[in-house]
Write an enzyme that holds these catalytic residues in place. Structure first.
Site, PDB file in Angstrom:
ATOM      1  N   ASN A   9      37.024  42.117  40.178  1.00 29.10           N
ATOM      2  CA  ASN A   9      38.436  42.063  40.619  1.00 29.10           C
ATOM      3  C   ASN A   9      39.171  43.228  40.341  1.00 29.10           C
ATOM      4  O   ASN A   9      39.399  43.504  39.170  1.00 29.10           O
ATOM      5  CB  ASN A   9      39.082  40.749  39.930  1.00 29.10           C
ATOM      6  N   TRP A  10      39.286  44.086  41.339  1.00 30.42           N
ATOM      7  CA  TRP A  10      40.080  45.379  41.038  1.00 30.42           C
ATOM      8  C   TRP A  10      41.461  45.091  40.774  1.00 30.42           C
ATOM      9  O   TRP A  10      42.089  46.451  40.162  1.00 30.42           O
ATOM     10  CB  TRP A  10      39.705  46.323  42.327  1.00 30.42           C
ATOM     11  N   LYS A  11      41.898  44.305  40.981  1.00 29.24           N
ATOM     12  CA  LYS A  11      43.436  43.876  40.873  1.00 29.24           C
ATOM     13  C   LYS A  11      44.217  45.028  41.490  1.00 29.24           C
ATOM     14  O   LYS A  11      43.689  45.419  42.699  1.00 29.24           O
ATOM     15  CB  LYS A  11      43.836  43.912  39.327  1.00 29.24           C
ATOM     16  N   HIS A  96      44.292  33.165  40.698  1.00 31.03           N
ATOM     17  CA  HIS A  96      44.018  34.058  39.549  1.00 31.03           C
ATOM     18  C   HIS A  96      45.346  33.855  38.540  1.00 31.03           C
ATOM     19  O   HIS A  96      46.465  33.686  39.261  1.00 31.03           O
ATOM     20  CB  HIS A  96      44.149  35.413  39.939  1.00 31.03           C
ATOM     21  N   GLU A  98      47.198  35.528  36.924  1.00 31.09           N
ATOM     22  CA  GLU A  98      48.226  36.680  37.270  1.00 31.09           C
ATOM     23  C   GLU A  98      49.129  36.257  38.332  1.00 31.09           C
ATOM     24  O   GLU A  98      50.282  36.326  38.311  1.00 31.09           O
ATOM     25  CB  GLU A  98      47.915  37.994  37.425  1.00 31.09           C
ATOM     26  N   GLU A 168      38.600  31.446  33.564  1.00 27.46           N
ATOM     27  CA  GLU A 168      39.185  32.699  32.942  1.00 27.46           C
ATOM     28  C   GLU A 168      40.120  32.137  31.820  1.00 27.46           C
ATOM     29  O   GLU A 168      41.388  32.199  32.360  1.00 27.46           O
ATOM     30  CB  GLU A 168      39.625  33.781  34.091  1.00 27.46           C
ATOM     31  N   GLY A 174      41.847  41.026  29.916  1.00 34.33           N
ATOM     32  CA  GLY A 174      42.370  42.538  29.815  1.00 34.33           C
ATOM     33  C   GLY A 174      42.747  42.498  28.243  1.00 34.33           C
ATOM     34  O   GLY A 174      43.524  43.574  28.024  1.00 34.33           O
ATOM     35  N   SER A 214      37.498  39.648  29.726  1.00 41.20           N
ATOM     36  CA  SER A 214      36.783  40.934  28.996  1.00 41.20           C
ATOM     37  C   SER A 214      35.422  40.862  28.938  1.00 41.20           C
ATOM     38  O   SER A 214      34.769  41.167  27.963  1.00 41.20           O
ATOM     39  CB  SER A 214      37.627  40.913  27.590  1.00 41.20           C
ATOM     40  N   GLY A 235      37.265  42.210  35.558  1.00 35.99           N
ATOM     41  CA  GLY A 235      38.243  42.875  35.863  1.00 35.99           C
ATOM     42  C   GLY A 235      38.094  44.287  35.463  1.00 35.99           C
ATOM     43  O   GLY A 235      37.630  45.108  36.212  1.00 35.99           O
TER      44      GLY A 235
HETATM   45  C1  PEP Z   1      40.313  39.122  35.515  1.00 36.01           C
HETATM   46  O1  PEP Z   1      41.503  39.220  35.430  1.00 36.01           O
HETATM   47  O2  PEP Z   1      39.651  38.459  36.681  1.00 36.01           O
HETATM   48  C2  PEP Z   1      39.444  39.667  34.445  1.00 36.01           C
HETATM   49  C3  PEP Z   1      38.509  39.052  34.292  1.00 36.01           C
HETATM   50  O3  PEP Z   1      39.886  40.613  33.845  1.00 36.01           O
HETATM   51  P1  PEP Z   1      39.144  41.586  32.611  1.00 36.01           P
HETATM   52  O4  PEP Z   1      37.863  41.272  33.092  1.00 36.01           O
HETATM   53  O5  PEP Z   1      39.728  42.876  32.491  1.00 36.01           O
HETATM   54  O6  PEP Z   1      39.606  40.448  31.445  1.00 36.01           O
END
Ligand code: PEP
Length: 251
Positions: A9-11, A96, A98, A168, A174, A214, A235
């Site tokens: 997930n490049w966001k 998601h 966010e 998640e 993050g 993470s 992410g």
């Molecule tokens: C995400 O937001 O989908 C995610 C898993 O982020 P990260 O790996 O950076 O925690």
């Protein structure tokens, strides 16, 4: 058969040119990944067409990070599921945290988005997860159960063949904090039971449930070793091709 998936997930990261470079780097390394692991890159809408081109002929599949809750028309700034599908993408991430937190993504909107994504032939990576207050209050099982039921219970067992669930925990996204393998496993097992209660044991057995939060090369192996964890939604670590591929090779 349950699929193993590692999805990035490049966001809201990378320019189009940087995204194409990243996609090409993932493709270049993808042959190292075991054949039974599906690789997906989830990119901003602006990147879908050129990244689809960069992925052509490879085993790497393409996802959007969202789609509209309306079919088409006067919804300035929105991108429909049909538009996403027309780029060559075969998936979209939906729900998601966010988007739930910053963009008012409600369960009702997610039902509409999921309907439209499936109607347009897209697979759906449906995200659930509790925030820190909910975890500390011991409500994490209830939160993911309610989020799963509120959206997915509106669909059929046949629809579930095109749905992947991503657990998640919001406090792990993050932040560098990862759920322990045991914390993740117990939630995944709970989600699988919620799926079984509505759609039956076989659908639940076949459902791919990803962990996200993470996840990195150093912890992926232990997390993916859990019986109810079928891969990851990645992410930050998906923005470096070598880390993303190292995670996918952790099976
Ligand atoms: C995400 O937001 O989908 C995610 C898993 O982020 P990260 O790996 O950076 O925690």
């Amino acid at each position: 058969m349950r699929k193993k998936i590692v999805a990035g997930n490049w966001k809201m990261n990378t320019t189009v040119a940087e995204g194409v470079e990243l996609a090409k780097a993932v493709v270049a390394k993808s042959a190292e990944v075991p054949a039974d692991v599906t690789l997906i890159v989830g990119t901003p809408f602006t990147h879908l067409c050129p990244v689809a081109e960069a992925l052509k002929g490879s085993k790497v599949e393409l996802s959007a990070e969202n789609c509209a809750d309306k079919e088409k028309g006067a919804y300035t700034g929105e991108v429909s599921a049909a538009m996403v599908a027309s780029t060559g993408a075969s998936w979209t991430i939906l729900g998601h945290s966010e988007r739930r937190q910053y963009y008012g993504e409600t369960d009702e909107k997610l039902v509409e988005k999921t309907k439209l994504a499936l109607a347009n032939g897209l697979g759906v990576i449906f995200c659930v997860g509790e925030n820190l207050d909910e975890r500390e209050a011991g409500k994490h099982f209830d939160v993911v159960t309610d989020q799963t039921k509120a959206v997915l219970y509106n669909f059929t067992a046949e629809d579930m063949a095109k749905v992947v669930i991503a657990y998640e925990p919001v406090w792990a996204i993050g932040t560098g904090k990862t759920a322990t393998a045991e914390q993740a496993e117990e939630i995944h097992a709970c989600i699988r039971k919620v799926v079984a209660d509505k759609f039956g044991a076989q659908v639940a057995e076949d459902m791919t449930i990803l962990y996200g939060g993470s996840c990195k090369p150093s912890n992926a192996k232990e997390i993916f070793a859990q019986p109810d964890i079928d891969g990851g939604l990645i992410g930050g670590a998906a923005l470096k091709a070598e880390d993303f591929i190292a995670i996918a090779m952790s099976y």
